[in-house]
Design an enzyme around this catalytic site. Sequence first.
Site, PDB file in Angstrom:
ATOM      1  N   HIS A 315      -0.211  -1.168  -2.420  1.00 42.13           N
ATOM      2  CA  HIS A 315       0.935  -0.483  -2.940  1.00 42.13           C
ATOM      3  C   HIS A 315       0.776   0.205  -4.520  1.00 42.13           C
ATOM      4  O   HIS A 315       1.611   0.955  -5.017  1.00 42.13           O
ATOM      5  CB  HIS A 315       2.044  -1.802  -3.659  1.00 42.13           C
ATOM      6  CG  HIS A 315       2.773  -2.456  -2.366  1.00 42.13           C
ATOM      7  ND1 HIS A 315       2.525  -3.107  -1.481  1.00 42.13           N
ATOM      8  CD2 HIS A 315       4.111  -1.938  -2.181  1.00 42.13           C
ATOM      9  CE1 HIS A 315       3.570  -3.358  -0.591  1.00 42.13           C
ATOM     10  NE2 HIS A 315       4.459  -2.887  -0.873  1.00 42.13           N
ATOM     11  N   GLY A 316      -0.470  -0.015  -5.125  1.00 37.50           N
ATOM     12  CA  GLY A 316      -0.897   0.531  -5.989  1.00 37.50           C
ATOM     13  C   GLY A 316      -2.159   0.470  -6.882  1.00 37.50           C
ATOM     14  O   GLY A 316      -2.637  -0.706  -6.746  1.00 37.50           O
TER      15      GLY A 316
END
Length: 465
Positions: A315-316
């Site tokens: 996700h990041g």
Amino acid sequence: MLFSSINFLYYFLPCVLIIYFITPAKYKNGVLLISSLLFYFYGEPIYILVMLGEILSAYIHGVLIDKYKKYKKIFLISSIIISLGTLGIFKYSDFFITNINSLLKSKISLLNLVLPIGISFYTFQILSYVIDVYKEKVPVQRNFIKLATYVSLFPQLVAGPIVRYIDVQKEITKREHTFQNMSQGITRFCIGLSKKVLIANQLGELSQIFLQTNEKSIIFYWIYGIAFSLQIYFDFSAYSDMAIGLGKMFGFHFLENFNYPYISKSITEFWRRWHISLGTWFKDYVYIPLGGNRVGKIKLVRNILVVWMLTGFWHGANWTFILWGLLFGILLIIEKTFLLEKLEKMPKFLGHIYVIFIVMISFIIFNANNIGEAIKQITGLFGSNGEELINSYTIYYLKSYFVILVLAIIGATPLLKNTVNKLKEKIKIRKIINICEPLMIVILMLFVTSYLVDSSYNPFLYFRF
């Protein structure tokens, strides 16, 4: 280009649909490919080369895996290195450099690369294709245009769902176009668009107000936690709705990506209902190859933690995402070990409260810029930051967004859908609903258009992944 933009709704999409349906069947993939490349080029002209490079790599490696089976493992590894290496350079290089600098007190310069939109999604789609060709689950695609169409298909290119090649391989070659598919596709798209513009965007404004104000209160922390949890659901599920709807318009049937996750009674159930395509991808390509749950307890714990650390990191490039993933990993281990049995015996409403609270805490972590900020926001829920219980500022915004919050809470459950389905069981009412449905879609589009013309807040949260 955003689905929820005037340019897409009233210029790009109508033009593509007209050209697509007047084009002979054998050229329709070419129309979709060109349209998808134009769609991507509109937002990121330079990085279209990155996507095309990854598609070419997948095509070549797929052919090599199929032709030289003796060396297919080498070609598989080569393909994975190229795909994950590209993703790693653009998405994670500065994260690793920053942490190395912090750990070793070095001064390595950051690359400051712009993250290509959708790279996390199309990289996983490419990996699924190459791995499935390696495992001989799907035949190699020797037509470059068909493979490129699959990877770049604009309805799901930039924010999913993660469409696996095995699920659309037949429709890439031959698909059926019917008025029913078109009608269902338009309806699904408009519902998703309305969820995005009329609900998610309004909740996003409320979340931004909280983050930017110095007039916080304990109640405002709770409002923010609830609002952002609802925002990310309506934002992402709306995009999935629009992608599925667009897919139907063009003859594709993408799998569902959300199934009312907030009605879950356990975290295990929540992740069967939330971002289904991502969970299925990690299950099939990471969890099961590691041994799944057919291993000893220690390896099972390892497998779950590895999968959820990777899920968070996907996700990041921030420790908050890793913490977010590990939090769910630990909770799933606890549930599998003993808690799940207890939750099943508890009253349902207690299970719902448990899930909603945990998920809200997790999304506070998810949306924070750093772990320190996340801790401050979580402790703020319990008055540890010294704010008063409620103030006039909180009351003003609670009144302003109360209706949206209530509509969002109701909309996050299947209550409305079940009510409509129940009413449709009566023939007369079903006829009335069928007549009114197109009218409601037109009214929703008028509301959406007016909001898009007037509003400046219109991001998609998952574009940054």
